[in-house]
Structures are given as structure tokens and as C-alpha cells.
Write an enzyme that holds these catalytic residues in place. Structure first.
Site, short mmCIF file in Angstrom:
data_model
loop_
_atom_site.label_atom_id
_atom_site.label_comp_id
_atom_site.label_asym_id
_atom_site.label_seq_id
_atom_site.Cartn_x
_atom_site.Cartn_y
_atom_site.Cartn_z
N SER A 1 -6.94 2.98 12.97
CA SER A 1 -7.53 2.98 11.63
C SER A 1 -8.83 3.80 11.60
O SER A 1 -9.65 3.73 12.53
CB SER A 1 -7.83 1.55 11.20
OG SER A 1 -8.56 1.58 9.99
N LYS B 1 -0.55 -6.93 3.05
CA LYS B 1 -1.15 -6.87 1.70
C LYS B 1 -0.50 -7.85 0.71
O LYS B 1 -1.20 -8.49 -0.07
CB LYS B 1 -1.06 -5.45 1.15
CG LYS B 1 -1.96 -4.45 1.87
CD LYS B 1 -1.90 -3.09 1.18
CE LYS B 1 -2.65 -2.04 1.97
NZ LYS B 1 -2.65 -0.74 1.31
N ASN C 1 -5.80 -5.59 -0.96
CA ASN C 1 -6.30 -4.83 0.20
C ASN C 1 -7.77 -5.13 0.47
O ASN C 1 -8.33 -4.64 1.44
CB ASN C 1 -6.07 -3.32 0.03
CG ASN C 1 -7.11 -2.67 -0.86
OD1 ASN C 1 -7.70 -3.33 -1.71
ND2 ASN C 1 -7.34 -1.39 -0.66
N ASP D 1 -6.81 0.13 -3.84
CA ASP D 1 -5.99 1.35 -3.73
C ASP D 1 -5.82 2.00 -5.11
O ASP D 1 -5.76 3.23 -5.23
CB ASP D 1 -4.60 1.01 -3.16
CG ASP D 1 -4.63 0.73 -1.66
OD1 ASP D 1 -5.56 1.22 -0.99
OD2 ASP D 1 -3.73 0.01 -1.17
N GLY E 1 9.04 7.24 -3.42
CA GLY E 1 8.90 5.95 -2.73
C GLY E 1 8.82 4.82 -3.75
O GLY E 1 8.49 5.06 -4.93
N GLY F 1 7.69 1.44 -2.52
CA GLY F 1 7.09 0.32 -1.79
C GLY F 1 5.75 -0.07 -2.38
O GLY F 1 5.46 0.19 -3.57
N VAL G 1 17.90 3.66 -4.70
CA VAL G 1 17.52 3.78 -6.11
C VAL G 1 17.28 2.40 -6.73
O VAL G 1 16.47 2.26 -7.66
CB VAL G 1 18.55 4.61 -6.91
CG1 VAL G 1 19.85 3.86 -7.09
CG2 VAL G 1 17.97 5.07 -8.23
P1 NAP Z 1 6.27 0.62 2.24
O1 NAP Z 1 5.95 -0.55 1.35
O2 NAP Z 1 6.98 0.42 3.53
O3 NAP Z 1 7.13 1.66 1.34
C1 NAP Z 1 7.56 2.89 1.85
C2 NAP Z 1 8.50 3.56 0.86
O4 NAP Z 1 8.89 4.81 1.46
C3 NAP Z 1 9.79 2.79 0.60
O5 NAP Z 1 10.20 3.05 -0.73
C4 NAP Z 1 10.74 3.41 1.61
O6 NAP Z 1 12.09 3.35 1.24
C5 NAP Z 1 10.31 4.86 1.57
N1 NAP Z 1 10.73 5.58 2.77
C6 NAP Z 1 10.33 5.30 4.05
N2 NAP Z 1 10.91 6.18 4.89
C7 NAP Z 1 11.68 7.01 4.13
C8 NAP Z 1 12.53 8.10 4.43
N3 NAP Z 1 12.69 8.56 5.68
N4 NAP Z 1 13.18 8.70 3.40
C9 NAP Z 1 13.03 8.25 2.13
N5 NAP Z 1 12.23 7.22 1.80
C10 NAP Z 1 11.56 6.60 2.78
O7 NAP Z 1 4.96 1.44 2.62
P2 NAP Z 1 3.65 1.61 1.71
O8 NAP Z 1 2.68 0.55 2.01
O9 NAP Z 1 4.10 1.80 0.29
O10 NAP Z 1 3.02 2.97 2.29
C11 NAP Z 1 3.65 4.24 2.10
C12 NAP Z 1 2.79 5.34 2.74
O11 NAP Z 1 1.56 5.46 2.03
C13 NAP Z 1 2.42 5.05 4.19
O12 NAP Z 1 2.51 6.25 4.92
C14 NAP Z 1 0.97 4.59 4.12
O13 NAP Z 1 0.25 4.88 5.30
C15 NAP Z 1 0.47 5.45 2.95
N6 NAP Z 1 -0.71 4.87 2.28
C16 NAP Z 1 -1.85 5.62 2.29
C17 NAP Z 1 -2.98 5.14 1.65
C18 NAP Z 1 -4.23 5.97 1.65
O14 NAP Z 1 -5.32 5.41 1.53
N7 NAP Z 1 -4.13 7.29 1.74
C19 NAP Z 1 -2.97 3.88 0.99
C20 NAP Z 1 -1.77 3.14 1.03
C21 NAP Z 1 -0.64 3.66 1.66
P3 NAP Z 1 13.03 2.14 1.73
O15 NAP Z 1 12.63 0.97 0.91
O16 NAP Z 1 14.41 2.65 1.46
O17 NAP Z 1 12.73 1.95 3.20
#
Ligand code: NAP
Length: 292
Positions: A20, A71, A92, A108, A132, A134, A159
């Protein structure tokens, strides 16, 4: 390192936390303001989260950040959620307030909104697309609705997850048109033609898979749009390089990290965050106007 008595303490709860950037960023912020505060990253297993939150409260921590995978579970443990955290179903940032009650926030959302301003991208009355479905995509949807976006197109490989998110967001924000699509080239091309913003809220392109991009080619992008990649390791992802080639404005995930951290800092300390010091501490890129 000595942590003298009287030091105010903030924790990060997550798993993993070893890589982190938040401890470095908050240490720089405390130092910039001369505050005797410390930020410590703690690896916590999901089954231990309730005990960890109770422990922080008992130990007199001012608050905490919460990251993957806690979270959503943290939201269930709070004494009170602010409106944005309730809309996200995720926390968060924790502040132990009056009577040591655990107050849950989701910064966020503000992080994404401040990033759009910093990158000079407007979505009010316009169309945006999110890859995405998530937790991060949910926070982005709330941010886009608060910024006054007219339409938000959600793309997901499953989807039905995009449909679920679009449904719950439509209930919360009836003035915004949310649509769900499969993550396919043709649907992307059609949707992005008129879009002011594309946000990657999947982990695609993250280290070590740095040769991957959530979109198959830059043909679907154009030079009147912004592209925000929430992935920040590496800071210049393949998606952002494609966006540069298409002439789009690029917005860094490091900006979201810094701005969500700034809002958390303000909730804990009650002081304006030293944003420049925080951006510098994590080597965030400058916005295009300020580059030499
Ligand atoms: P999450 O809840 O696990 O959701 C991830 C999403 O991405 C889901 O819809 C997942 O689909 C999809 N996905 C994962 N791998 C994939 C692939 N190979 N092809 C297509 N879709 C894919 O994760 P999250 O918490 O939303 O975080 C997502 C990203 O944002 C992470 O990389 C995280 O580090 C980043 N993030 C960054 C910040 C920042 O401050 N910059 C803040 C928050 C999050 P499925 O449901 O089908 O698996």
C-alpha cells in the site's frame, strides 16, 4: 522509529497491505503540517475484522482506512454510515467520533469527483462509461451521478452484475439513465462515440499483467473524452497509453488515491489536507496543463 506517547494513531485494515502507498502518503501529509500523528498498515483476515475494529476503538485510534477485501463488511460494523457510504454499501474510512462511536464514510466517491476536476473533465449532462461492476464501479457510479452525468453505461464480463448495479443505481438516482452491457468491442464502440469519460474499474492492466488492457483497441476512444484508469500500478497503464495515442485526456488512478486520502485526512484531523505533498509522496503525474 520512535512513536512517542501522545501520538494520534490511524490504521489501514486490509489484506494484503504490504504494497500500500497510503502509509507513505499519510506520513508525508502529517509531516507537511507538523502533526504528531502516525499511520500504520495492518493485515487483517476477514474473520478478524469485527475484533480488529473493536480493538482500534479500545486502543484509542482516531480512525482507519479500510481496503480490499473489507470495505463492504466494514459497513455492517459501523454505528452510523454517512449518506455516500450507504449509497456505496461500503466504507473506506472510519472515524471514532463522540462516545467512540464508529462512523463510516466512503471517500472513494469524493476522490473520483476531485480527480475529474483536477483532470478538467466535465460529465454534467453528458454520457460516461464504466468498465467493471464491483465495489469501485459502484463508487464511480455514485460520483458520476453526483457530478450530474445524464447517462452512465456499465460494461461487465458478467452482464448480470452490470444489470444489478444499474438497477440499484437507477433506484438511488432516478434522474440518471444507467444501462448495462457485456464487455464487447461493438457495444463499447457504439457507447463511447458520444461519451465524455471512460473509467476502468476492473483490475485489468495491473502489475504483473501490464501488457493487458480492458479495451481491445484505441479505435473506440476519441480526442473529446477523458479516460480514468483506477489501476495505478503501473501509473501509466496500457489503457492510458492507448488513450494518449487517441488524443484523449488521461486521468491517473494515483489522483483518486491521493484525493480519497485527502478527504479521509480531513475527516480525521479536521484540517485541510496538504494535497500537493500527498501527490508528490506517491509520485503522481501532473495534470497536462502543468507538465513542462
Ligand atoms: P472488485 O469488487 O473485485 O470488482 C472488480 C470488477 O472487475 C468486477 O466487475 C470483475 O468482474 C471485473 N474484472 C476483474 N477481472 C476481469 C477481467 N479479467 N475481465 C473483465 N472483468 C474483470 O474490485 P474493486 O474493489 O471494484 O476494484 C477494481 C479495481 O479498482 C482494482 O484494481 C482496485 O485496485 C482499483 N481501485 C483503485 C482505487 C484508487 O484509489 N485508484 C480505488 C478503488 C479501487 P467479475 O465480477 O466478473 O469478476
Amino acid at each position: 522509529m520512535e512513536i512517542p506517547p501522545g501520538t494520534e494513531l490511524v490504521a489501514l485494515l486490509g489484506d494484503p497491505v504490504a504494497h500500500s502507498l497510503s502509509p507513505r502518503m499519510h506520513a508525508a501529509a502529517f509531516e507537511a503540517l507538523g502533526l504528531r500523528w502516525a499511520y500504520v498498515a495492518l493485515r487483517v483476515l476477514p474473520s478478524d475484522l469485527p475484533e480488529a475494529v473493536r480493538g482500534l476503538r479500545a486502543l484509542g485510534f482516531v480512525g482507519a482506512n479500510v481496503t480490499v477485501p473489507h470495505k463492504e463488511a466494514a459497513a455492517e460494523l459501523m454505528d452510523r454510515l454517512d449518506e455516500v457510504a450507504r449509497a456505496c454499501g461500503a466504507v473506506n474510512t472510519i472515524v471514532f467520533g463522540e462516545g467512540r462511536r464508529a462512523l463510516g464514510y466512503n471517500t472513494d466517491v469524493a476522490g473520483v469527483r476531485r480527480t475529474l476536476r483536477y483532470g478538467n473533465v466535465k460529465v454534467s449532462g453528458l454520457r460516461a462509461a464504466v468498465l467493471g461492476a464491483g465495489g469501485a464501479a459502484r463508487a464511480v457510479c455514485v460520483a458520476l451521478a453526483q457530478e450530474g452525468a445524464a447517462e452512465v453505461a456499465l460494461f461487465a464480463r458478467r452482464v448480470e452484475r452490470a444489470e444489478f448495479l444499474a438497477g440499484s443505481m437507477s433506484t438511488l438516482f432516478p434522474g440518471v439513465q444507467f444501462e448495462a452491457h457485456p464487455l464487447h468491442q461493438d457495444a463499447l464502440r457504439r457507447s463511447l462515440q458520444e461519451a465524455a469519460l471512460l473509467v476502468n474499474a476492473t483490475p485489468i492492466g495491473m502489475h504483473p499483467d501490464t501488457d493487458q488492457s480492458p479495451i481491445p483497441s484505441e479505435e473506440v476512444l476519441h480526442d473529446r473524452m477523458g479516460v480514468l484508469d483506477l489501476v495505478y500500478n503501473p501509473s501509466r497503464t496500457r489503457l492510458l497509453r492507448m488513450a494518449e495515442r487517441a488524443g484523449a485526456r488521461t486521468l491517473s488512478g494515483l489522483w483518486v488515491l491521493a484525493f480519497q486520502g485527502a478527504v479521509s485526512f480531513e475527516l480525521w484531523t479536521g484540517r485541510p489536507a496538504p494535497v500537493e505533498a500527498m501527490l508528490r509522496a506517491i509520485d503522481a503525474p501532473r495534470p497536462p496543463e502543468e507538465r513542462p
